[in-house]
Structure formats: structure tokens, C-alpha cells
Design a protein around this motif. Structure first.
Motif, PDB file in Angstrom:
ATOM      1  N   ALA A   1     -21.606 -26.098  39.713  1.00  0.00           N
ATOM      2  CA  ALA A   1     -21.622 -27.024  38.577  1.00  0.00           C
ATOM      3  C   ALA A   1     -22.227 -26.422  37.319  1.00  0.00           C
ATOM      4  CB  ALA A   1     -22.392 -28.284  38.962  1.00  0.00           C
ATOM      5  N   ASP A   2     -22.672 -25.177  37.371  1.00  0.00           N
ATOM      6  CA  ASP A   2     -23.309 -24.560  36.206  1.00  0.00           C
ATOM      7  C   ASP A   2     -22.455 -24.658  34.947  1.00  0.00           C
ATOM      8  OD1 ASP A   2     -25.618 -23.945  37.532  1.00  0.00           O
ATOM      9  OD2 ASP A   2     -25.049 -21.867  37.964  1.00  0.00           O
ATOM     10  N   ALA A   3     -21.154 -24.440  35.090  1.00  0.00           N
ATOM     11  CA  ALA A   3     -20.261 -24.470  33.927  1.00  0.00           C
ATOM     12  C   ALA A   3     -20.237 -25.845  33.275  1.00  0.00           C
ATOM     13  CB  ALA A   3     -18.852 -24.074  34.337  1.00  0.00           C
ATOM     14  N   PHE A   4     -20.469 -26.896  34.047  1.00  0.00           N
ATOM     15  CA  PHE A   4     -20.385 -28.251  33.506  1.00  0.00           C
ATOM     16  C   PHE A   4     -21.599 -28.638  32.686  1.00  0.00           C
ATOM     17  CE2 PHE A   4     -17.696 -28.306  37.336  1.00  0.00           C
ATOM     18  CZ  PHE A   4     -16.488 -28.486  36.697  1.00  0.00           C
ATOM     19  N   ARG A   5     -22.661 -27.874  32.795  1.00  0.00           N
ATOM     20  CA  ARG A   5     -23.858 -28.157  31.996  1.00  0.00           C
ATOM     21  C   ARG A   5     -23.602 -27.904  30.514  1.00  0.00           C
ATOM     22  NH1 ARG A   5     -26.373 -25.690  36.522  1.00  0.00           N
ATOM     23  NH2 ARG A   5     -27.647 -27.197  37.618  1.00  0.00           N
ATOM     24  N   THR A   6     -22.660 -27.033  30.219  1.00  0.00           N
ATOM     25  CA  THR A   6     -22.424 -26.638  28.826  1.00  0.00           C
ATOM     26  C   THR A   6     -21.036 -27.029  28.319  1.00  0.00           C
ATOM     27  OG1 THR A   6     -21.679 -24.469  29.562  1.00  0.00           O
ATOM     28  CG2 THR A   6     -24.018 -24.691  28.999  1.00  0.00           C
ATOM     29  N   LYS A   7     -20.241 -27.698  29.125  1.00  0.00           N
ATOM     30  CA  LYS A   7     -18.887 -28.087  28.716  1.00  0.00           C
ATOM     31  C   LYS A   7     -18.857 -29.566  28.372  1.00  0.00           C
ATOM     32  CE  LYS A   7     -14.442 -27.817  28.148  1.00  0.00           C
ATOM     33  NZ  LYS A   7     -14.002 -27.553  26.823  1.00  0.00           N
ATOM     34  N   LYS A   8     -18.670 -29.830  27.096  1.00  0.00           N
ATOM     35  CA  LYS A   8     -18.585 -31.205  26.626  1.00  0.00           C
ATOM     36  C   LYS A   8     -17.237 -31.797  27.023  1.00  0.00           C
ATOM     37  CE  LYS A   8     -19.735 -33.808  22.532  1.00  0.00           C
ATOM     38  NZ  LYS A   8     -20.215 -33.704  21.159  1.00  0.00           N
ATOM     39  N   ILE A   9     -17.258 -33.033  27.503  1.00  0.00           N
ATOM     40  CA  ILE A   9     -16.029 -33.721  27.904  1.00  0.00           C
ATOM     41  C   ILE A   9     -15.860 -34.908  26.957  1.00  0.00           C
ATOM     42  CG2 ILE A   9     -14.765 -34.736  29.819  1.00  0.00           C
ATOM     43  CD1 ILE A   9     -16.896 -33.426  31.665  1.00  0.00           C
ATOM     44  N   SER A  10     -15.265 -34.623  25.814  1.00  0.00           N
ATOM     45  CA  SER A  10     -15.166 -35.629  24.754  1.00  0.00           C
ATOM     46  C   SER A  10     -14.353 -36.853  25.149  1.00  0.00           C
ATOM     47  CB  SER A  10     -14.541 -35.014  23.502  1.00  0.00           C
ATOM     48  OG  SER A  10     -15.309 -33.936  23.050  1.00  0.00           O
ATOM     49  N   ASN A  11     -13.353 -36.662  25.969  1.00  0.00           N
ATOM     50  CA  ASN A  11     -12.388 -37.726  26.267  1.00  0.00           C
ATOM     51  C   ASN A  11     -12.461 -38.191  27.709  1.00  0.00           C
ATOM     52  OD1 ASN A  11     -11.088 -37.522  23.650  1.00  0.00           O
ATOM     53  ND2 ASN A  11     -10.466 -35.513  24.365  1.00  0.00           N
ATOM     54  N   TYR A  12     -13.634 -38.172  28.308  1.00  0.00           N
ATOM     55  CA  TYR A  12     -13.747 -38.465  29.738  1.00  0.00           C
ATOM     56  C   TYR A  12     -13.127 -39.823  30.082  1.00  0.00           C
ATOM     57  CZ  TYR A  12     -15.639 -38.893  34.421  1.00  0.00           C
ATOM     58  OH  TYR A  12     -15.763 -39.036  35.776  1.00  0.00           O
ATOM     59  N   ASP A  13     -13.449 -40.863  29.326  1.00  0.00           N
ATOM     60  CA  ASP A  13     -12.935 -42.198  29.641  1.00  0.00           C
ATOM     61  C   ASP A  13     -11.410 -42.258  29.541  1.00  0.00           C
ATOM     62  OD1 ASP A  13     -15.499 -43.199  30.132  1.00  0.00           O
ATOM     63  OD2 ASP A  13     -15.783 -43.731  28.027  1.00  0.00           O
ATOM     64  N   GLN A  14     -10.842 -41.608  28.521  1.00  0.00           N
ATOM     65  CA  GLN A  14      -9.390 -41.574  28.377  1.00  0.00           C
ATOM     66  C   GLN A  14      -8.753 -40.749  29.498  1.00  0.00           C
ATOM     67  OE1 GLN A  14     -11.549 -40.963  25.888  1.00  0.00           O
ATOM     68  NE2 GLN A  14     -10.926 -42.023  24.053  1.00  0.00           N
ATOM     69  N   LEU A  15      -9.404 -39.649  29.885  1.00  0.00           N
ATOM     70  CA  LEU A  15      -8.880 -38.820  30.969  1.00  0.00           C
ATOM     71  C   LEU A  15      -8.896 -39.586  32.290  1.00  0.00           C
ATOM     72  CD1 LEU A  15     -10.544 -35.408  30.030  1.00  0.00           C
ATOM     73  CD2 LEU A  15      -8.136 -36.044  29.749  1.00  0.00           C
ATOM     74  N   VAL A  16      -9.931 -40.378  32.494  1.00  0.00           N
ATOM     75  CA  VAL A  16      -9.973 -41.226  33.691  1.00  0.00           C
ATOM     76  C   VAL A  16      -8.769 -42.160  33.689  1.00  0.00           C
ATOM     77  CG1 VAL A  16     -11.210 -43.128  34.818  1.00  0.00           C
ATOM     78  CG2 VAL A  16     -12.468 -41.112  34.053  1.00  0.00           C
TER      79      VAL A  16
END
Length: 159
Positions: free
Chosen positions: A114-129
Motif C-alpha cells: 500500500a506504500d504507493a497509495f500514501r502518495t497517490k491522490k484519488i480525486s474522483n473516488y466517489d465517481q469511480l465507485v
């Protein structure tokens, strides 16, 4: 990469590097087309692609192709699947979605992958869901979109 046109001339295929802004515009376009009904059984229609191509070409002042959109959708969906599986997986311990920062927060010992996810912003998470969570195949009743469409188009199998 080069390709040959119908007349035999060489056509260079330009790779497109997607920015966060371009991803945001694409996700907004996907949501809009879905809301307009231009997504049938999880598959975007030809009209949806035509609308997205026209809108994105105008927005970015450069030609955008259906293949570029489809390839980026595949990448976004793949990344979403990784995020979703990690966050919504069997062990939620150590993971939390921060809707303010748009990051998945991961405790140090939670998962080394999960290290990569600490620095990757997920701007559209709700829309992607909204766009991709129903496409997630799991369990004994899981089927791909292609399988579902084939089943729905064959009235004998629905009985």
C-alpha cells in the motif's frame, strides 16, 4: 510507433500522457454519459464515445481518439480495482478513506503493497465507485459484462 494508412503512407501514432486534469474531465464525461443513459449493461454506447471525443478534443485543443479513451478507462478501472480491493478488502484494519484530502490513509504496518497509495491522490473516488464498483466480479455468480450481455440477449437463457 508507426502505422500505414490506406494509401500506404506512414502515420505516426502519438502517445498521450494523461494528466490529473485530463482524468478529471474524462471521469466527469463518463458520469455524464452514464446519467444520459448512454451506458447500457455497463458498456458505453457509440454515442457516448462520440460525445466524449468531441468534448475532450475541444477541452484539450487536441484530437482525442476512442482508443485513447478506452485505454485510459481500462487504466482507471484497474487502478480503482487495486484501491477498492485494498480499502474494501477482507481486512479494513489500517486503511481509511479521507474525503477531505482525497487520499487513502494507510498505517505503516497495514500492508507493504500500500506504500504507493500514501502518495497517490484519488480525486474522483466517489465517481469511480459509481462507475466501476458494479463491474467488480466476485463469487460464484460473477460474470463479465460480455457474459451478462450475452445472457440478457438470449431469451431462452432467461427462463
Amino acid at each position: 510507433m508507426t502505422k500505414r494508412a490506406a494509401d500506404g503512407s506512414v502515420v505516426k501514432k502519438e502517445n498521450l500522457t494523461w494528466t490529473d486534469h485530463m482524468d478529471n474531465v474524462l471521469v466527469e464525461a463518463l458520469v455524464k454519459e452514464d446519467q444520459l443513459g448512454n451506458r447500457v449493461h455497463g458498456t458505453f454506447t457509440s454515442q457516448a464515445y462520440a460525445n466524449m471525443i468531441a468534448g475532450m478534443t475541444k477541452e484539450f485543443n487536441r484530437p482525442i481518439t476512442k482508443d485513447q479513451i478506452k485505454n485510459r478507462m481500462k487504466t482507471l478501472k484497474g487502478n480503482f480495482s487495486k484501491w477498492y480491493d485494498m480499502y474494501r478488502g477482507t481486512s479494513l484494519s489500517g486503511f481509511a478513506w479521507n474525503s477531505h484530502t482525497k487520499y487513502i490513509e494507510v498505517e505503516e504496518e497495514a500492508n507493504p503493497d500500500a506504500d504507493a497509495f500514501r502518495t497517490k491522490k484519488i480525486s474522483n473516488y466517489d465517481q469511480l465507485v459509481m462507475l466501476f464498483v458494479d463491474d467488480r466480479a466476485s463469487g460464484s455468480k460473477a460474470e463479465t459484462t460480455k457474459e451478462k450481455n450475452a445472457r440478457l440477449s438470449n431469451p431462452q437463457k432467461l427462463k
